[in-house]
Design an enzyme around this catalytic site. Structure first.
Site, short mmCIF file in Angstrom:
data_model
loop_
_atom_site.label_atom_id
_atom_site.label_comp_id
_atom_site.label_asym_id
_atom_site.label_seq_id
_atom_site.Cartn_x
_atom_site.Cartn_y
_atom_site.Cartn_z
CE1 TYR A 1 -4.16 -1.51 -0.24
CE2 TYR A 1 -3.60 -2.75 1.73
CZ TYR A 1 -4.43 -2.52 0.66
OH TYR A 1 -5.55 -3.31 0.48
CG ASN B 1 -12.76 -2.79 0.98
OD1 ASN B 1 -11.87 -3.50 1.45
ND2 ASN B 1 -12.51 -1.79 0.16
CD GLU C 1 -1.28 -4.64 -6.43
OE1 GLU C 1 -2.15 -5.46 -6.78
OE2 GLU C 1 -1.53 -3.45 -6.16
P1 RTP Z 1 -7.91 -2.03 -2.91
O1 RTP Z 1 -6.53 -1.46 -3.22
O2 RTP Z 1 -7.99 -2.69 -1.56
O3 RTP Z 1 -8.44 -2.89 -4.02
O4 RTP Z 1 -8.87 -0.81 -2.81
P2 RTP Z 1 -9.09 0.37 -3.82
O5 RTP Z 1 -7.99 0.45 -4.85
O6 RTP Z 1 -10.47 0.22 -4.32
O7 RTP Z 1 -8.99 1.61 -2.84
P3 RTP Z 1 -7.74 2.43 -2.32
O8 RTP Z 1 -8.10 3.87 -2.39
O9 RTP Z 1 -6.48 1.97 -2.96
O10 RTP Z 1 -7.75 2.03 -0.79
C1 RTP Z 1 -7.18 0.82 -0.35
C2 RTP Z 1 -8.00 0.29 0.78
O11 RTP Z 1 -7.93 1.19 1.88
C3 RTP Z 1 -9.12 1.12 2.62
N1 RTP Z 1 -9.70 2.47 2.71
N2 RTP Z 1 -10.14 2.98 3.81
N3 RTP Z 1 -11.62 6.26 4.05
C4 RTP Z 1 -11.17 5.11 4.50
O12 RTP Z 1 -11.22 4.81 5.67
C5 RTP Z 1 -10.60 4.20 3.52
N4 RTP Z 1 -10.45 4.45 2.23
C6 RTP Z 1 -9.88 3.34 1.70
C7 RTP Z 1 -10.04 0.17 1.91
O13 RTP Z 1 -9.90 -1.12 2.52
C8 RTP Z 1 -9.49 0.16 0.50
O14 RTP Z 1 -9.83 -1.02 -0.18
#
Ligand code: RTP
Length: 150
Positions: A51, A114, A128
């Site tokens: 991350y 999620n 990754e």
């Molecule tokens: P992922 O990498 O897990 O597939 O998720 P994503 O691209 O859809 O979203 P990203 O913005 O990269 O965020 C990674 C993960 O961080 C957690 N998150 N928490 N506002 C919050 O508290 C928040 N925003 C994001 C989520 O678990 C997200 O999947």
């Protein structure tokens, strides 16, 4: 032509809730090909690397703690446009904004729980895959591809 690959991961909440099979099943039934699969308890350093792009976000510490809360199941899937399609199958990051029929839209409520992760580009997928499967993954051809691809 190289086959596109993506990294899909069931997060600790998804593992504990018994949704690993559901996630695998959806990708299998769609027609994607499984190249790698394993359960791991990643270290903090490993998750901070995964991350890395989110390091400056306010939710970053909470995210890493959540990801450290139990094992994850990582998998590599291959197929036509699997990166983009995989993201569609997962649903929007915030489950309440995810369409019904997507994994998050069917099984989750809060963004911090999620269920799954999916690579967001072909380039990040390859990074990754190298991070989570340094030993490499399978590569094989399937006779059923003729029933899936025109
Ligand atoms: P992922 O990498 O897990 O597939 O998720 P994503 O691209 O859809 O979203 P990203 O913005 O990269 O965020 C990674 C993960 O961080 C957690 N998150 N928490 N506002 C919050 O508290 C928040 N925003 C994001 C989520 O678990 C997200 O999947």
């Amino acid at each position: 032509m190289a086959t596109e690959r993506t990294y899909i991961m069931v997060k600790p909440d998804g593992v504990e809730r018994g949704l690993v099979g559901e996630v695998i099943s959806r990708f299998e039934k769609r027609g994607f090909k499984l190249l790698g699969l394993k359960a791991v308890q990643p270290s903090r350093a490993h998750l901070e690397e995964h991350y890395g792009d989110l390091k400056t976000k306010a939710f970053f510490p909470k995210l890493v703690d959540y990801m450290l809360s139990g094992p994850v199941v990582g998998m590599v899937w291959a197929g036509k446009e699997v990166v983009k399609t995989g993201r569609v199958m997962l649903g929007a990051t915030n489950p309440l904004a995810s369409a019904p029929g997507t994994i998050r839209g069917d099984y989750a409520i809060d963004v911090g729980k999620n269920i799954c992760h999916g690579s967001d580009s072909v380039e990040s997928a390859e990074k990754e895959i190298a991070l989570w499967f340094p030993e490499g993954v399978c590569n094989y051809s399937r006779s059923i591809d003729k029933l899936i691809y025109e």
